[in-house]
Design an enzyme around this catalytic site. Sequence first.
Site, mmCIF file in Angstrom:
data_model
loop_
_atom_site.group_PDB
_atom_site.id
_atom_site.type_symbol
_atom_site.label_atom_id
_atom_site.label_comp_id
_atom_site.label_asym_id
_atom_site.label_seq_id
_atom_site.Cartn_x
_atom_site.Cartn_y
_atom_site.Cartn_z
ATOM 1 N N HIS A 80 13.517 -33.860 -32.658
ATOM 2 C CA HIS A 80 11.956 -34.678 -33.483
ATOM 3 C C HIS A 80 11.617 -33.224 -34.469
ATOM 4 O O HIS A 80 10.391 -33.239 -34.868
ATOM 5 C CB HIS A 80 10.591 -35.136 -32.343
ATOM 6 C CG HIS A 80 11.126 -36.091 -31.428
ATOM 7 N ND1 HIS A 80 11.400 -36.831 -32.179
ATOM 8 C CD2 HIS A 80 11.584 -35.744 -30.402
ATOM 9 C CE1 HIS A 80 11.067 -38.257 -31.159
ATOM 10 N NE2 HIS A 80 11.565 -37.354 -30.480
ATOM 11 N N TRP A 138 -3.602 -1.555 -1.572
ATOM 12 C CA TRP A 138 -3.492 -2.639 -1.711
ATOM 13 C C TRP A 138 -4.217 -3.956 -1.017
ATOM 14 O O TRP A 138 -3.370 -4.543 -0.530
ATOM 15 C CB TRP A 138 -3.097 -3.089 -2.166
ATOM 16 C CG TRP A 138 -2.425 -3.912 -3.600
ATOM 17 C CD1 TRP A 138 -2.081 -5.105 -2.991
ATOM 18 C CD2 TRP A 138 -2.293 -4.482 -4.763
ATOM 19 N NE1 TRP A 138 -1.990 -6.114 -4.390
ATOM 20 C CE2 TRP A 138 -1.943 -6.155 -5.272
ATOM 21 C CE3 TRP A 138 -3.607 -3.414 -5.531
ATOM 22 C CZ2 TRP A 138 -2.728 -5.699 -6.902
ATOM 23 C CZ3 TRP A 138 -3.150 -4.192 -7.153
ATOM 24 C CH2 TRP A 138 -3.317 -5.358 -7.409
ATOM 25 N N GLU A 169 8.355 -19.793 -20.706
ATOM 26 C CA GLU A 169 8.720 -18.132 -20.223
ATOM 27 C C GLU A 169 9.160 -17.417 -20.711
ATOM 28 O O GLU A 169 9.150 -16.295 -21.382
ATOM 29 C CB GLU A 169 8.590 -18.755 -18.952
ATOM 30 C CG GLU A 169 8.224 -17.303 -17.726
ATOM 31 C CD GLU A 169 7.191 -16.452 -18.054
ATOM 32 O OE1 GLU A 169 6.732 -16.835 -18.869
ATOM 33 O OE2 GLU A 169 6.971 -15.295 -18.138
ATOM 34 N N ARG A 227 0.893 1.689 -5.760
ATOM 35 C CA ARG A 227 1.483 0.727 -5.053
ATOM 36 C C ARG A 227 0.477 -0.480 -4.700
ATOM 37 O O ARG A 227 0.194 -1.445 -3.985
ATOM 38 C CB ARG A 227 2.275 1.547 -4.006
ATOM 39 C CG ARG A 227 3.514 2.250 -3.659
ATOM 40 C CD ARG A 227 4.585 2.888 -2.252
ATOM 41 N NE ARG A 227 3.976 1.755 -1.350
ATOM 42 C CZ ARG A 227 5.228 0.982 -1.279
ATOM 43 N NH1 ARG A 227 6.050 1.109 -2.306
ATOM 44 N NH2 ARG A 227 5.244 0.086 -0.438
ATOM 45 N N LYS A 285 8.341 -13.947 -22.643
ATOM 46 C CA LYS A 285 8.879 -12.362 -22.125
ATOM 47 C C LYS A 285 9.606 -12.126 -22.979
ATOM 48 O O LYS A 285 9.336 -10.787 -23.313
ATOM 49 C CB LYS A 285 9.541 -12.799 -20.953
ATOM 50 C CG LYS A 285 9.688 -12.215 -19.670
ATOM 51 C CD LYS A 285 8.754 -12.092 -18.510
ATOM 52 C CE LYS A 285 7.797 -12.350 -19.229
ATOM 53 N NZ LYS A 285 6.145 -12.845 -18.888
ATOM 54 N N LYS A 345 -2.263 -4.730 -19.773
ATOM 55 C CA LYS A 345 -1.560 -5.608 -18.453
ATOM 56 C C LYS A 345 -2.407 -6.180 -18.300
ATOM 57 O O LYS A 345 -2.617 -7.389 -17.761
ATOM 58 C CB LYS A 345 -1.704 -4.357 -17.325
ATOM 59 C CG LYS A 345 -1.084 -5.203 -16.393
ATOM 60 C CD LYS A 345 0.175 -5.725 -15.934
ATOM 61 C CE LYS A 345 0.692 -6.557 -14.970
ATOM 62 N NZ LYS A 345 1.455 -7.718 -15.057
ATOM 63 N N CYS A 396 0.955 -1.475 -0.125
ATOM 64 C CA CYS A 396 0.197 -0.220 -0.366
ATOM 65 C C CYS A 396 0.778 1.383 0.114
ATOM 66 O O CYS A 396 2.204 1.058 0.269
ATOM 67 C CB CYS A 396 -0.653 -0.451 1.684
ATOM 68 S SG CYS A 396 -1.951 -1.845 1.878
ATOM 69 N N GLU A 425 7.706 -10.924 -25.632
ATOM 70 C CA GLU A 425 6.691 -9.499 -25.507
ATOM 71 C C GLU A 425 7.343 -8.309 -25.549
ATOM 72 O O GLU A 425 7.017 -7.505 -25.951
ATOM 73 C CB GLU A 425 5.926 -9.730 -24.132
ATOM 74 C CG GLU A 425 5.013 -10.361 -23.907
ATOM 75 C CD GLU A 425 4.631 -10.593 -22.371
ATOM 76 O OE1 GLU A 425 3.735 -10.002 -21.496
ATOM 77 O OE2 GLU A 425 5.661 -11.463 -21.758
ATOM 78 N N ASN A 455 1.379 -0.667 6.086
ATOM 79 C CA ASN A 455 1.437 -1.341 4.877
ATOM 80 C C ASN A 455 2.490 -2.402 5.354
ATOM 81 O O ASN A 455 3.004 -2.050 6.138
ATOM 82 C CB ASN A 455 2.496 -0.214 4.447
ATOM 83 C CG ASN A 455 2.967 -1.154 2.445
ATOM 84 O OD1 ASN A 455 2.745 -2.372 2.007
ATOM 85 N ND2 ASN A 455 3.980 -0.200 2.260
ATOM 86 N N GLY A 456 1.875 -3.890 4.861
ATOM 87 C CA GLY A 456 2.962 -4.739 4.992
ATOM 88 C C GLY A 456 1.109 -5.994 5.815
ATOM 89 O O GLY A 456 -0.351 -5.410 5.542
#
Length: 613
Positions: A508, A74, A485, A27, A489, A608, A2, A492, A100-101
């Site tokens: 193959h 958040w 991945e 945040r 990445k 996103k 947060c 993208e 925050n936490g």
Amino acid sequence: MCGIIGYVGNNNSVPYIIDGLKRLEYRGYDSAGISILQGHELVTVRAVGKVAELEKATLLANPKGNTGIGHTRWATHGKPSEENSHPHTDCTGDIVVVHNGIIENYLTLRDKLESRGHRFKSETDTEVIAHLIEENLLHVRAENDQDRLLKAVQKTNKEIAGAYAYGVLWARTPGLLIGVKNQSPMVVGLGKDENFLASDVPAFLKHTNKVLFLEDGEIALLHVDGVTVLDKDGKEKEVKPVKISWDQQTAEKGGFAHFMLKEIYDQPQAIEDTLRTARADFGKILGLDTTGIRELRNIHIIACGTAYHAGLVGKYYIEQLAGIPVSVDLASEYKYRAIPPLPHTLAVAISQSGETADTIGAIKKAKELGFRTLAICNVLGSTLTRTCDGTFFTHCGPEISVASTKAFTSQITSVYALALFLGKANGNLSQAAFDKAYKGLLALSKAMSEAVKLEYEVRHLTRKIYKADRFIFLGRNVNFPIALEGALKLKEVSYRSAEGFAAGEIKHGPISIIDKGTPVFMIMPHDSLFEKMLSACQECRARGAFVVVITTKNGVKQAKDVADKVITVPQTDDLLQPIIDVVPLQFLAYWIAKRLGCDIDQPRNLAKSVTVE
Ligand code: F6R
């Protein structure tokens, strides 16, 4: 993750706080709130949604005062709602806290406080801090109110466990703002006749670039004419501000050039935050008793893109640790194929945003088929979490860069926690095996801190290869999804052609695309398949490939005989190794895109959150 901002000065604090919150929205942004000390009265305004909603509500309420705090949330405990928004108050309403936490022992503390008559108004962990301070104020003695509040805060810190940074105002001490830091960020901005408390520098950079970075265990007392910092033993500490030369945009990215890079570096903390709930009772989350968990016969993992790759790793975890067969589907495929409605099936949807239309559509289908549904998700209150029977939150903080990095490693960590739970619950894992695996999990964040040190080496390597037309990534077993991945990445963010394969498959077909100088990345920690990977290296090298091996310490010597470049990653338990192995590939994608001048945080044609089918 947060955002906190506090102000003490000679001006009305409201515009400073609203502006600071807007600058901290990266945040967290599901709800926001503000508390202003108007004389000896605290006026609090809170609103669900972005800071713009709070701004409208604050204009209507029109509070005025020289001391105030604000928070953009958040959610981690309790859905996004006005009641769960910060600031939170004690029973009297005279103490307000922004935080925050995560307070790990909040349930125990809440029970204790409730038995002493405290009344809670939210579902958050934060509210226990306000009530604890209220309770402790009754038990501490001091000459004046400031010292009393400080002592109550110090006593509170001894009782709460977890990672936290919080700010406190008390109606009886106007002109005083207290900030506390322990394993979550908190900084102080030193202005002229005004001082600031914040989670991050951009919140106040417009007003001052003189910053105190608080250390864990420290407490800051902010007044209009100065700031006192107490170290973890409560002793006054000499204050040494640092002058920040960042501009506003750089400051939002924590000094990094892009959010993608910042988020790669966030991973040790993100993993640690994910692990805080790793011992979760998934039975409780799913509403299944021990028998229900033991009876599970099939698991369907559903996800898209990077989250799908996390699901592929998860298949290895669940099958090995819990012995339950797993299928992994792209959500867009799951929805349109015939799925036998077998009893005792659990469907697990993995999603960072919780708003991906394909994943939501697929999980709805799983529900229609009568399956129990679990979300592994980063956004509390998102559509996916509201659709599923239960949610395990990845807690890695908002991910801003379109290319997912920290969410990916947190997702894999979360599925590992699920696999361990299932394995223990259904007897597939002995207590000793569970303890050993859990110990390995707890060591992950440290290994991740080492892994992010590889940036310089990878950056250097990209100078040689960034102009290549195509890149190949190969891995086996748990590292096969990492090959996928790595390729995703790179595609993208750099728009280069890149493909990932299971190393055993290249003969193959795919080997035909390897040409002189084609960069081939071999993800091959020193495990039971290492020798087989060595053969694949030789096959690629024989076709002229530029072979880069990513391996662990024990594999380096042999890898050097077959590779043009060897990158050594920190060693973890074999099953956890992919979480570390992906890090150099994240740096690789970043640095190739950077050298090619691509728009890294917002790659062309991508969004996103993909909220359409
Ligand atoms: C890749 C990326 C996407 C997402 C995918 C699913 O870097 O970010 O492939 O992983 O769109 O998104 P979520 O996880 O929000 O469901």
